[in-house]
Design a protein around this motif. Structure first.
Motif, mmCIF file in Angstrom:
data_model
loop_
_atom_site.group_PDB
_atom_site.id
_atom_site.type_symbol
_atom_site.label_atom_id
_atom_site.label_comp_id
_atom_site.label_asym_id
_atom_site.label_seq_id
_atom_site.Cartn_x
_atom_site.Cartn_y
_atom_site.Cartn_z
ATOM 1 N N UNK A 82 0.868 -1.175 0.000
ATOM 2 C CA UNK A 82 0.000 0.000 0.000
ATOM 3 C C UNK A 82 0.909 1.231 0.000
ATOM 4 N N UNK A 83 0.421 2.307 -0.612
ATOM 5 C CA UNK A 83 1.240 3.492 -0.802
ATOM 6 C C UNK A 83 0.464 4.729 -0.367
ATOM 7 N N UNK A 84 1.194 5.808 -0.092
ATOM 8 C CA UNK A 84 0.515 7.092 0.030
ATOM 9 C C UNK A 84 0.498 7.758 -1.350
ATOM 10 N N UNK A 85 -0.110 8.940 -1.441
ATOM 11 C CA UNK A 85 -0.301 9.536 -2.762
ATOM 12 C C UNK A 85 0.990 10.065 -3.361
ATOM 13 N N UNK A 86 2.086 10.082 -2.576
ATOM 14 C CA UNK A 86 3.401 10.421 -3.116
ATOM 15 C C UNK A 86 4.145 9.174 -3.583
ATOM 16 N N UNK A 87 3.498 8.035 -3.459
ATOM 17 C CA UNK A 87 3.998 6.725 -3.860
ATOM 18 C C UNK A 87 5.078 6.194 -2.919
ATOM 19 N N UNK A 88 5.058 6.624 -1.685
ATOM 20 C CA UNK A 88 5.888 6.001 -0.661
ATOM 21 C C UNK A 88 5.142 4.814 -0.080
ATOM 22 N N UNK A 89 5.846 3.719 0.169
ATOM 23 C CA UNK A 89 5.229 2.510 0.707
ATOM 24 C C UNK A 89 4.846 2.750 2.162
ATOM 25 N N UNK A 90 3.589 2.511 2.507
ATOM 26 C CA UNK A 90 3.127 2.651 3.890
ATOM 27 C C UNK A 90 2.830 1.296 4.524
ATOM 28 N N UNK A 91 2.695 0.269 3.713
ATOM 29 C CA UNK A 91 2.492 -1.076 4.247
ATOM 30 C C UNK A 91 2.943 -2.083 3.196
ATOM 31 N N UNK A 92 3.646 -3.109 3.637
ATOM 32 C CA UNK A 92 4.161 -4.140 2.735
ATOM 33 C C UNK A 92 3.920 -5.499 3.367
#
Length: 401
Positions: A82-92
């Protein structure tokens, strides 16, 4: 009642699963569907199949159709993100190798909704399309008489509501049962997976369902459905009587937002596909360019808006000759990925209980046992889906029962 006649209103996934189970049990039945054919109306694209769904299909389908389901199911990759809208991974999350299998299949699968419905419709000569149910009554013998808009009727010992979230059977049988707006709307589409588009999606978006979570509860969800070969070739090898509509491999893509941030429903549902895509892009103005490119590659012919509703769990009711399954009784948010599975599980459970009626069990006893099981797993899935939707997507909290 050695040979009850069962009337099934609706030829969705749950109704067709029930029909296959009844056919295998030798129970007389008729399925009546308002659509002109199994292909008449788009209801979505990828659906998640879990252990309940696979088990139900294994129990009700003939062997050749079970094998066709296996061959057309898409197995997700081992990594999900899952990502935030900046495309940083928030959950893997990664598969640990210990996930259980269900009748030889992984516990979680992605399938194309229409393909599964076409498989379920195969081999059934008891489905009548193009007839709209309007209501039911009981005759002098206590049997259920279903009425249709064409002026015709059908009579049976049991009427089963498999007619979805707008169920006319439910409105008559359980007028107090509530279906409420979730507060969310989706703009649903697909992106064909080609050499040009596949690099848009990182590895973490091929591991089942993933989402890009933006501000104001806006999100872009995605899940892949991939086919190893043309579906007609798969069917010809395994079940030659199955007629499957061809699909290219694709990534489901669904932009969601709160209802108050969108045009009103009348305007939203009147928009053409290009305008809907433009609306999603406007609401993703400050998102990472990669996320926006995904939406820019939506296949316009696939774009459609969806209004998300959920049932409110209902206190138990006394069994009768009218019962319900699937979205007709426990519609739920897609946030749990459980709706189709719950409907098909209902069909398998009810078919098993009606097999016992064929063998001498009283009908109402069998219906009561089915409804107890259906309420337990169905309303648990409603609560789980609503909780996931509230925490992750901003869905309205589920009202109290």
């Amino acid at each position: 009642m050695s040979r009850p006649r069962v009337l099934i209103i609706g030829a969705g996934l749950g109704g067709l699963a029930l029909a296959h189970g009844l056919r295998d049990a030798g129970v007389d039945h008729l399925v009546v569907e308002r659509d002109a054919s199994v292909r008449s109306r788009r209801q979505g694209y990828r659906i998640h199949i879990n252990a309940d769904g696979s088990t139900a299909l294994y129990e009700v389908l003939p062997k050749r159709l079970w094998e066709l389901f296996r061959a057309t199911a898409s197995i997700p990759g081992p990594v999900g993100e899952f990502y935030d809208h900046r495309f940083d991974v928030v959950h893997r999350f990664e598969a640990d190798g210990s996930a259980r299998t269900v009748h030889g299949l992984p516990e979680h699968l992605n399938v194309n909704r229409l393909t599964l419905r076409e498989i379920l419709a195969t081999g059934l000569d008891t489905v009548r399309y193009g007839r709209t149910f309007t209501g039911y009554r009981r005759d002098a013998d206590g049997r259920v008489v279903a009425h249709f808009a064409d002026g015709g009727t059908e009579t049976g010992d049991l009427l089963v509501a498999a007619d979805g979230v707008h169920s006319r059977v439910r409105r008559q049988r359980l007028p107090h049962a509530r279906v409420v707006d979730s507060g969310l709307r989706l703009i649903y589409a697909t992106v064909p997976l080609t050499p040009a588009t596949r690099p848009l999606f990182p590895e973490g978006m091929f591991g089942g369902y993933s989402a890009i979570l933006g501000p104001k509860h806006r999100h872009l969800g995605g899940a892949p459905v991939e086919f190893a070969e043309p579906l007609s070739r798969t069917a010809s090898r395994i079940a030659a009587d199955a007629s499957l509509t061809e699909h290219r491999s694709y990534m489901t893509s669904a932009f969601g937002a709160r209802v108050e941030d969108l045009p009103d429903d009348e305007e939203l549902f009147a928009m053409n596909p290009s305008a809907l895509r433009g609306l999603a892009l406007d609401m993703m103005d400050d998102w990472h360019p990669r996320a926006r490119r995904m939406v820019e590659h939506w296949e316009l012919s696939s774009v459609l808006p969806l209004l998300l509703r959920t049932s409110v769990p209902t206190e138990p009711w006394p069994a009768s000759e009218v019962t319900l399954l699937g979205d007709a009784v426990h519609a739920m948010s897609p946030a749990g990925g459980s709706g189709a599975n719950a409907a098909m599980l209902d069909g398998a459970i009810l078919a098993a209980r009606l097999r016992e009626v064929r063998d001498g069990k009283p009908l109402l006893e069998a219906v009561a046992e089915y409804e107890n099981a259906m309420r337990e797993h169905g309303f648990a899935a409603v609560r789980m889906s609503a909780d996931n939707g509230h925490r992750m997507l901003g869905q309205d909290p589920l009202p109290p029962a």
